[in-house]
Design a protein around this motif. Structure first.
Motif, short mmCIF file in Angstrom:
data_model
loop_
_atom_site.label_atom_id
_atom_site.label_comp_id
_atom_site.label_asym_id
_atom_site.label_seq_id
_atom_site.Cartn_x
_atom_site.Cartn_y
_atom_site.Cartn_z
N LEU A 174 0.94 -1.02 -0.03
CA LEU A 174 -0.26 -0.19 0.07
C LEU A 174 0.92 0.96 0.25
CD1 LEU A 174 -2.53 1.73 0.37
CD2 LEU A 174 -2.33 0.90 2.93
N ALA B 27 -3.20 3.52 7.79
CA ALA B 27 -1.80 2.89 7.32
C ALA B 27 -1.15 2.45 8.23
CB ALA B 27 -0.27 4.66 7.43
N ALA C 44 -3.66 -1.32 8.05
CA ALA C 44 -2.81 -2.20 6.92
C ALA C 44 -1.10 -2.26 7.79
CB ALA C 44 -2.43 -0.95 6.01
N TYR D 75 0.34 -5.75 5.98
CA TYR D 75 0.86 -5.09 4.68
C TYR D 75 1.91 -4.59 4.53
CZ TYR D 75 -3.29 -6.65 3.06
OH TYR D 75 -4.97 -7.30 2.42
N VAL E 115 3.33 -0.85 3.95
CA VAL E 115 2.79 -0.13 3.69
C VAL E 115 4.05 1.90 3.86
CG1 VAL E 115 0.98 1.55 4.94
CG2 VAL E 115 0.72 -0.57 5.27
N VAL F 49 4.95 1.30 9.56
CA VAL F 49 4.98 1.93 8.36
C VAL F 49 5.84 2.47 7.89
CG1 VAL F 49 3.48 4.10 6.76
CG2 VAL F 49 2.26 2.46 8.59
#
Length: 121
Positions: free
Chosen positions: A5, A27, A30, A35, A37, A78
Protein backbone atom coordinates in the motif's frame (compact mmCIF):
# COMPACT_ATOMS: atom_id res chain seq x y z
CA UNK A 1 -3.65 -9.41 -5.12
CA UNK A 2 -1.45 -6.47 -4.20
CA UNK A 3 0.68 -6.74 -1.08
CA UNK A 4 1.91 -3.16 -0.88
CA UNK A 5 0.00 0.00 0.00
CA UNK A 6 1.52 3.28 -1.16
CA UNK A 7 -0.08 6.31 0.44
CA UNK A 8 0.84 9.64 -1.13
CA UNK A 9 0.12 12.78 0.86
CA UNK A 10 0.16 15.60 -1.67
CA UNK A 11 -2.93 17.71 -1.11
CA UNK A 12 -3.67 17.05 2.56
CA UNK A 13 -3.44 20.09 4.79
CA UNK A 14 -0.47 19.31 7.07
CA UNK A 15 -2.11 21.42 9.78
CA UNK A 16 -5.40 19.50 9.74
CA UNK A 17 -5.40 17.01 12.59
CA UNK A 18 -8.65 15.45 11.37
CA UNK A 19 -7.30 14.75 7.88
CA UNK A 20 -3.98 13.45 9.15
CA UNK A 21 -5.62 11.24 11.76
CA UNK A 22 -7.60 9.38 9.09
CA UNK A 23 -4.55 8.78 6.89
CA UNK A 24 -2.22 7.67 9.67
CA UNK A 25 -4.90 5.47 11.26
CA UNK A 26 -5.51 3.70 7.93
CA UNK A 27 -1.78 3.20 7.43
CA UNK A 28 -1.37 1.81 10.95
CA UNK A 29 -4.24 -0.64 10.45
CA UNK A 30 -2.85 -1.79 7.09
CA UNK A 31 0.58 -2.38 8.65
CA UNK A 32 -1.04 -4.31 11.52
CA UNK A 33 -2.71 -6.46 8.84
CA UNK A 34 0.85 -7.21 7.65
CA UNK A 35 0.73 -5.24 4.43
CA UNK A 36 3.84 -3.45 3.25
CA UNK A 37 2.91 0.22 3.82
CA UNK A 38 4.71 3.36 2.71
CA UNK A 39 3.64 6.96 3.18
CA UNK A 40 5.30 9.47 0.88
CA UNK A 41 5.11 13.12 1.89
CA UNK A 42 5.13 15.48 -1.05
CA UNK A 43 3.97 19.02 -1.70
CA UNK A 44 3.17 20.96 1.43
CA UNK A 45 2.82 17.82 3.54
CA UNK A 46 6.62 17.78 3.57
CA UNK A 47 6.32 20.21 6.49
CA UNK A 48 5.45 17.21 8.67
CA UNK A 49 9.06 16.01 8.29
CA UNK A 50 10.44 19.24 9.74
CA UNK A 51 11.45 18.77 13.38
CA UNK A 52 9.07 20.69 15.62
CA UNK A 53 6.22 21.09 13.14
CA UNK A 54 4.19 17.89 13.67
CA UNK A 55 4.19 18.55 17.42
CA UNK A 56 2.21 21.75 16.78
CA UNK A 57 -0.67 19.93 15.05
CA UNK A 58 -2.89 19.10 18.02
CA UNK A 59 -5.56 16.42 17.91
CA UNK A 60 -8.94 16.64 19.58
CA UNK A 61 -7.61 14.08 22.04
CA UNK A 62 -5.89 16.12 24.73
CA UNK A 63 -2.13 15.98 24.63
CA UNK A 64 -1.81 14.11 21.32
CA UNK A 65 -0.25 15.50 18.18
CA UNK A 66 0.38 14.56 14.57
CA UNK A 67 3.86 13.47 15.62
CA UNK A 68 2.29 10.95 18.01
CA UNK A 69 0.33 9.49 15.07
CA UNK A 70 3.45 9.37 12.89
CA UNK A 71 5.35 7.56 15.63
CA UNK A 72 2.50 5.06 16.19
CA UNK A 73 2.32 4.29 12.47
CA UNK A 74 6.10 3.96 12.28
CA UNK A 75 6.12 1.56 15.24
CA UNK A 76 3.45 -0.52 13.48
CA UNK A 77 5.76 -0.87 10.48
CA UNK A 78 4.79 2.03 8.22
CA UNK A 79 7.77 3.47 6.33
CA UNK A 80 7.78 7.22 5.82
CA UNK A 81 9.51 8.79 2.84
CA UNK A 82 9.71 12.34 1.58
CA UNK A 83 9.87 13.53 -2.01
CA UNK A 84 12.83 15.72 -2.90
CA UNK A 85 10.46 18.43 -4.13
CA UNK A 86 8.87 18.69 -0.67
CA UNK A 87 12.11 19.49 1.13
CA UNK A 88 12.84 23.12 1.92
CA UNK A 89 16.56 22.55 1.43
CA UNK A 90 18.79 19.58 0.78
CA UNK A 91 20.47 19.87 4.16
CA UNK A 92 17.31 20.52 6.22
CA UNK A 93 16.88 18.36 9.32
CA UNK A 94 14.08 15.79 9.32
CA UNK A 95 12.27 13.81 11.98
CA UNK A 96 13.77 10.40 12.73
CA UNK A 97 10.78 8.52 11.27
CA UNK A 98 11.68 9.55 7.70
CA UNK A 99 13.42 6.51 6.21
CA UNK A 100 14.35 7.85 2.81
CA UNK A 101 14.29 10.75 0.37
CA UNK A 102 12.76 9.77 -2.97
CA UNK A 103 12.15 11.46 -6.29
CA UNK A 104 9.21 11.65 -8.63
CA UNK A 105 10.43 8.65 -10.63
CA UNK A 106 10.25 6.48 -7.50
CA UNK A 107 6.66 7.53 -6.82
CA UNK A 108 5.61 6.87 -10.40
CA UNK A 109 7.33 3.48 -10.63
CA UNK A 110 5.83 2.30 -7.33
CA UNK A 111 2.36 3.56 -8.24
CA UNK A 112 2.50 1.77 -11.60
CA UNK A 113 3.61 -1.55 -10.09
CA UNK A 114 0.88 -4.23 -10.29
CA UNK A 115 1.72 -5.40 -6.75
CA UNK A 116 0.98 -1.95 -5.30
CA UNK A 117 -2.28 -0.23 -4.46
CA UNK A 118 -1.94 3.53 -4.31
CA UNK A 119 -4.06 5.90 -2.24
CA UNK A 120 -3.65 9.65 -2.61
CA UNK A 121 -4.68 12.26 -0.10
Amino acid sequence: MADKLLMILANTDPGSAVALHAVFAQATVAAAMEYDVEIVLTGRTGRLATPGYAETVALAERGRTALDLIREAHEAGVRFKICTSARESTDAAMIAEIAEIVGGAYIISEAMDDATVTFTY
